[in-house]
Design a protein around this motif. Structure first.
Motif: not given
Length: 455
Positions: A109-134
């Motif tokens: 994300f820091a690299s993307l913020d530099h590449l875009s001259d300050g236009r980056a944003a991070w949507n922080v999410v969690t995962s709840w299921d072991a299915f994805t975790g596999e």
């Protein structure tokens, strides 16, 4: 005081928002689709575009869910490419805090913020299921109750990394560019039950100080998480009254974390359907919803709640007379909607009561219960309704999800945005260069977010 409206656009991923059967629908893999979508949003002076994330193709009855077959390109790769073909629009990506590592994500994300001259944003999410975790080294190990604790630690660690470079603050030169005066890397060390890392971060502090942080969550834990450190929270509340209640609750939590009301924006997701008349828009909206929820899709959604094979059920008939199977969901693996039904039997009874009262078939009922907040009407009606929501403190703006990708955003930009500009509630041009400028968010004090989360 009249509030300025914030608008953004969501490139729909693997879900039933997009009308795949429409000849105007484009690819969700080819870069031209993402480029066209982003440039339409930028022409409308929207704040940002938003990409969701899928870490595993989902399954239904041991088969890949039909709307997932298209897949999804890597978020960072697409956003980095979009930085080269846009100039002002913000670039927001969902990246998971359960199955990634802080150093890697912060560096990207820091690299993307530099590449875009300050236009980056991070949507922080969690995962709840072991299915994805596999799909990951830690597959299935993290208890659901621990996911927000890990997310808090993950974000606090990432913020420490973003802000570890020392020297003077970010300053602007005569041409408007931003840089860190006299920068030099600083050591970091973070040790807690989730992470034990130390070293030196190798990306200088970015043009925004750190990327904008987004969060989506409706639980008490999610609301507190957003109030503590997020800059924007996505909301799913669709009515004026529900939106106002959510808005008041989340904004009311901010003082507990030493923050003011203007430090967190609330932006629900919204669809839209425009017509020359109200009747035409309503008719088109019904056609869109039926296209989004085909008979097969209706059965798919039904099985997610009932947790049983209903492939022989008639989508044009009544709801099943049997109750859902309670317990681990073995039918719809990895479907986010499953966890929203904490009491499947109670939800099924609510659906039955609604279907009986309104004389709805199974498919018609699914159309009703899976619909998002939609703005339906003439451009003037839609502009007035959006303005009402914002001025009434039901939101600070909306993240728009068109049903046609990539060109479906154009009617809104061409017909609704000018009316909002005439009302004086939406910009006629970008006034700043960074996403924080667009959102009216100040640069956070160094280490503020990390301290808040840690405390």
């Amino acid at each position: 005081m009249t509030k300025q409206i914030h608008l953004a656009a969501h490139f729909p991923g693997v879900n039933n928002t997009t009308v795949w059967s429409d000849p105007a629908s484009g690819s969700h893999i080819e870069f031209d689709s993402f480029r066209e979508f982003a440039q339409i949003a930028e022409a409308g002076k929207l704040d940002f575009i938003f990409l969701a994330e899928g870490l595993r193709l989902r399954e239904q009855n041991d088969r890949i869910y039909d709307l997932d077959v298209v897949g999804r390109p890597d978020t960072f790769t697409v956003l980095a490419a979009l930085a080269a073909v846009t100039e002002r629009i913000g670039l927001t990506g969902t990246i998971n805090s359960t199955f990634n590592e802080p150093y890697e994500v912060a560096r990207q994300f820091a690299s993307l913020d530099h590449l875009s001259d300050g236009r980056a944003a991070w949507n922080v999410v969690t995962s709840w299921d072991a299915f994805t975790g596999e799909n990951f080294r830690r597959g299935g190990f993290l208890a659901q109750a621990d996911r927000y604790d890990r997310a808090k630690s993950f974000l606090a660690t990432a913020i420490e990394l973003f802000e570890s470079w020392r020297g003077d603050e970010v300053v602007a030169d005569k041409d408007g560019g931003r840089f860190l005066a006299d920068p030099h890397p600083g050591a970091f060390a973070h040790r807690d039950p989730f992470f034990d890392i130390a070293g030196q971060f190798d990306v200088p502090r970015s043009p925004q100080g750190r990327p904008v942080v987004f969060q989506a969550g409706d639980s008490d834990e999610g609301r507190d998480f957003a109030a503590a450190a997020a800059d924007v929270i996505f909301s799913r509340h669709s009515t004026l009254e529900a939106g106002q209640a959510f808005y008041a609750d989340v904004k009311g939590r901010l003082p507990r974390f030493g923050r003011s009301r203007d430090e967190l924006l609330i932006m629900p997701a919204a669809t839209f359907v425009l017509g020359d008349t109200e009747a035409e828009a309503a008719e088109l909206a019904q056609e869109v919803r039926l296209a989004q929820v085909s008979p097969a899709t209706a059965i798919t959604f039904l099985e997610q709640l009932w947790n049983r094979d209903l492939s022989d059920h008639d989508p044009d008939g009544p709801l099943p007379s049997v109750d859902p199977v309670v317990g681990e969901n073995t039918i719809a693996r990895g479907r986010a909607s499953v966890r929203m039904h904490r009491d499947p039997v109670a939800t099924a009874n609510e659906w039955r009561a609604k279907a009986e009262a309104e004389h709805l078939t199974t498919r018609e009922l699914i159309v009703e219960v899976t619909g998002r907040q939609s703005f339906i009407g003439t451009p003037a009606t839609v502009a007035a309704t959006i303005d009402e929501f914002v001025q009434s403190d039901a939101s600070d703006g909306f993240v728009l999800a068109p049903h046609i990708t990539p060109g479906g955003l154009a009617p809104f930009v061409e017909q609704v945005v000018p009316l909002l500009q005439e009302r004086g509630v939406f910009r006629t041009d970008y006034e700043g260069t960074t996403l924080r400028d667009h959102l009216g968010l100040p640069l956070r004090d160094r280490d503020q977010g990390a301290r808040t989360l840690a405390g």
